[in-house]
Design a protein around this motif. Structure first.
Motif, short mmCIF file in Angstrom:
data_model
loop_
_atom_site.label_atom_id
_atom_site.label_comp_id
_atom_site.label_asym_id
_atom_site.label_seq_id
_atom_site.Cartn_x
_atom_site.Cartn_y
_atom_site.Cartn_z
N PHE A 46 4.21 22.42 -10.48
CA PHE A 46 3.96 21.29 -9.58
C PHE A 46 2.51 21.34 -9.11
CE2 PHE A 46 8.48 21.99 -9.39
CZ PHE A 46 9.04 20.73 -9.20
N PRO A 47 1.83 20.19 -9.01
CA PRO A 47 0.45 20.16 -8.50
C PRO A 47 0.37 20.72 -7.08
CG PRO A 47 1.00 18.09 -9.57
CD PRO A 47 2.28 18.85 -9.45
N GLN A 48 -0.69 21.46 -6.80
CA GLN A 48 -0.90 22.05 -5.49
C GLN A 48 -0.95 20.98 -4.40
OE1 GLN A 48 -1.04 25.06 -4.07
NE2 GLN A 48 -1.53 24.11 -2.10
N ASP A 49 -1.59 19.85 -4.67
CA ASP A 49 -1.68 18.81 -3.65
C ASP A 49 -0.29 18.27 -3.29
OD1 ASP A 49 -4.38 19.05 -3.45
OD2 ASP A 49 -4.88 17.23 -4.54
N ASP A 50 0.64 18.26 -4.25
CA ASP A 50 1.99 17.82 -3.93
C ASP A 50 2.69 18.83 -3.02
OD1 ASP A 50 1.85 15.46 -5.31
OD2 ASP A 50 2.80 16.23 -7.13
N MET A 51 2.34 20.10 -3.16
CA MET A 51 2.92 21.11 -2.27
C MET A 51 2.37 20.94 -0.84
SD MET A 51 5.00 22.59 -4.24
CE MET A 51 5.16 20.87 -4.81
N LEU A 122 -5.99 45.95 3.39
CA LEU A 122 -6.00 44.54 3.76
C LEU A 122 -5.52 43.69 2.59
CD1 LEU A 122 -6.82 42.64 6.15
CD2 LEU A 122 -8.95 42.25 4.89
N PHE A 123 -4.44 42.95 2.82
CA PHE A 123 -3.94 41.98 1.86
C PHE A 123 -4.26 40.59 2.40
CE2 PHE A 123 -0.86 38.99 0.23
CZ PHE A 123 -0.76 39.32 -1.12
N SER A 124 -5.04 39.81 1.67
CA SER A 124 -5.45 38.49 2.17
C SER A 124 -5.12 37.41 1.17
CB SER A 124 -6.96 38.48 2.48
OG SER A 124 -7.71 38.73 1.31
N VAL A 125 -4.96 36.19 1.67
CA VAL A 125 -4.66 35.04 0.82
C VAL A 125 -5.46 33.85 1.30
CG1 VAL A 125 -2.62 34.51 2.22
CG2 VAL A 125 -2.85 33.50 -0.06
N GLN A 126 -6.06 33.15 0.36
CA GLN A 126 -6.81 31.93 0.66
C GLN A 126 -6.34 30.86 -0.31
OE1 GLN A 126 -11.08 32.40 0.51
NE2 GLN A 126 -11.41 30.70 1.91
N VAL A 127 -5.89 29.72 0.23
CA VAL A 127 -5.33 28.66 -0.59
C VAL A 127 -6.32 27.51 -0.72
CG1 VAL A 127 -3.40 27.04 -0.86
CG2 VAL A 127 -3.00 29.30 0.15
N HIS A 128 -6.44 26.99 -1.93
CA HIS A 128 -7.35 25.87 -2.21
C HIS A 128 -6.54 24.70 -2.74
CE1 HIS A 128 -10.59 28.85 -1.96
NE2 HIS A 128 -9.86 29.60 -2.77
N GLY A 129 -6.99 23.48 -2.43
CA GLY A 129 -6.37 22.28 -2.96
C GLY A 129 -7.31 21.60 -3.94
N ASP A 130 -6.91 20.46 -4.43
CA ASP A 130 -7.78 19.67 -5.31
C ASP A 130 -8.38 18.50 -4.53
OD1 ASP A 130 -7.67 21.06 -7.82
OD2 ASP A 130 -5.57 20.50 -7.93
N ARG A 131 -7.56 17.54 -4.15
CA ARG A 131 -8.06 16.41 -3.36
C ARG A 131 -7.70 16.55 -1.88
NH1 ARG A 131 -6.19 15.06 -8.05
NH2 ARG A 131 -4.07 14.89 -7.22
N LEU A 132 -6.66 17.31 -1.60
CA LEU A 132 -6.20 17.48 -0.22
C LEU A 132 -6.51 18.88 0.29
CD1 LEU A 132 -2.65 15.83 -0.43
CD2 LEU A 132 -4.80 14.76 0.27
N GLN A 133 -6.88 18.98 1.56
CA GLN A 133 -7.04 20.28 2.18
C GLN A 133 -5.65 20.90 2.35
OE1 GLN A 133 -9.61 20.36 5.53
NE2 GLN A 133 -8.99 22.40 6.19
N PRO A 134 -5.45 22.14 1.89
CA PRO A 134 -4.11 22.72 1.94
C PRO A 134 -3.56 22.82 3.36
CG PRO A 134 -5.60 24.04 0.59
CD PRO A 134 -6.44 23.04 1.30
N ALA A 135 -2.26 22.65 3.48
CA ALA A 135 -1.59 22.84 4.76
C ALA A 135 -1.60 24.33 5.09
CB ALA A 135 -0.15 22.33 4.67
N ARG A 136 -1.73 24.64 6.38
CA ARG A 136 -1.76 26.04 6.79
C ARG A 136 -0.47 26.75 6.41
NH1 ARG A 136 -2.28 26.18 13.15
NH2 ARG A 136 -1.80 28.39 12.85
N GLN A 137 0.61 25.97 6.25
CA GLN A 137 1.90 26.56 5.90
C GLN A 137 1.88 27.21 4.51
OE1 GLN A 137 1.62 23.46 7.28
NE2 GLN A 137 2.42 24.04 9.31
#
Length: 334
Positions: A46-51, A122-137
């Motif tokens: 599924f596209p990240q922006d749809d998530m 330290l375990f870190s995660v950074q989420v990127h979108g395509d057209r939409l800024q990712p939701a903090r969730q």
């Protein structure tokens, strides 16, 4: 450039977390125009922006910004081979290293990092979108899933030394405190958990070296097939790592990928991109994320994006969005 995608099994876990809130996942998919039946296809993505749209709708319908934390109660593997590889590792540190290595199978929009530091791991995660800024969730879901998984695997109530969360503190931090049982730091640039060395190095009851090698082979083969057509994301990860040191030169990025400059450019062209376009896109996306963090100054953001002079950052930002960084931040705060 190919859009970032998320594997169906991880999306299924998200849906289960949403449904634990009393929502109808099938109805949400229908409202967003998504294929609910694809959740049963192990190869569907599924596209990240749809998530992002799914999280936004789930929060709107439930009124609960901490809804992603529900995934800690779901033990459906995001990608069975990766989950089994983690479980068969000698310890959590080795398992987290495998998770970092194979993360792109699960979700291309998430960059995971596991680093040993003097004060802990330290375990870190950074989420990127395509057209939409990712939701903090999206990032919070990753942390919640991981803490639930490690407690389930070890049979111990492992508590992080610290949990770092992006964005401003929600009105009610109780769900976060109840799940992580650790000091919380909001307003960070990305989400992360700091674990003790002792917890990371303790032998796992599920450790099995032979099975770990077998799962490594399966995951490695899958990743090799997948990455053959998703090279731009791998290049973007290198850019994110190098940008705070100044504008990355094509030569340095090629070297980090163990390629020649000519091969780097050719493989990007095969995916409809170029080095300069990818650098520009990466800076633009990171600029949006950094500006959403109130305590970061514009000067700090400029240097984190690899600009030698703030004025260069301001010119680039106006080209991207048609406004200054300050105006963009004010709009987001309204």
């Amino acid at each position: 450039m190919p859009e970032r995608t998320t594997l169906s099994s991880w999306v299924r876990g998200m849906v289960l977390a949403i449904e634990l809130e009393g929502l109808d996942g099938r109805a949400l998919f229908a409202e967003l125009g998504l294929d609910y039946a694809a959740l049963d296809d192990p190869d569907a993505r599924f596209p990240q922006d749809d998530m992002t749209r799914l999280w936004q709708l789930a929060v709107q319908r439930s009124g609960n910004p901490a809804i992603a934390l529900n995934i800690a109660r779901v033990h459906t593997p995001a990608f069975p081979v990766v989950g089994y590889a983690l479980m068969s590792s000698r310890n959590l540190a080795e398992g987290f290293e495998r998770l970092e290595r194979y993360q792109r199978i699960i979700a291309e929009g998430a960059d995971l990092s596991f680093r040993r530091q003097p004060e802990g791991c330290l375990f870190s995660v950074q989420v990127h979108g395509d057209r939409l800024q990712p939701a903090r969730q999206s990032a919070e879901c990753s942390l919640a899933s991981l803490i639930g998984l490690v407690r389930w695997i070890t049979g111990r109530q492992i508590r992080p030394l610290e949990v770092q969360l992006a964005g401003e503190p929600p009105r009610d931090v109780t769900p976060y405190a109840a799940l992580f049982e650790a000091p919380l730091k909001f307003g960070q640039t990305h989400c992360a958990m700091l674990f003790s060395h002792a917890d990371m190095d303790a032998p796992l009851p599920t450790a099995n070296a032979e099975l770990a090698r077998l799962h490594d082979r399966f995951a490695g083969e899958y990743l090799a097939r997948f990455e053959s057509s998703r090279f731009s994301h791998q290049t973007r990860q290198v850019l994110c790592r190098l940008l705070p040191q100044g504008e990355p030169k094509r030569e340095a990025v090629a070297e980090a990928l163990h390629l020649s400059e000519r091969t780097l450019q050719r493989r990007l062209q095969e995916e409809g991109s170029s080095y300069q376009q990818l650098l520009d896109d990466t800076r633009r996306e990171l600029a949006q994320q950094y500006l959403a963090t109130p305590h970061m100054t514009l000067l700090e953001i400029a240097y984190l994006l690899g600009f030698s002079e703030p004025s260069n950052f301001f010119r680039a930002f106006r080209r991207w969005f048609g406004v200054t960084p300050g105006e963009y931040r004010e709009r987001g705060a309204r």
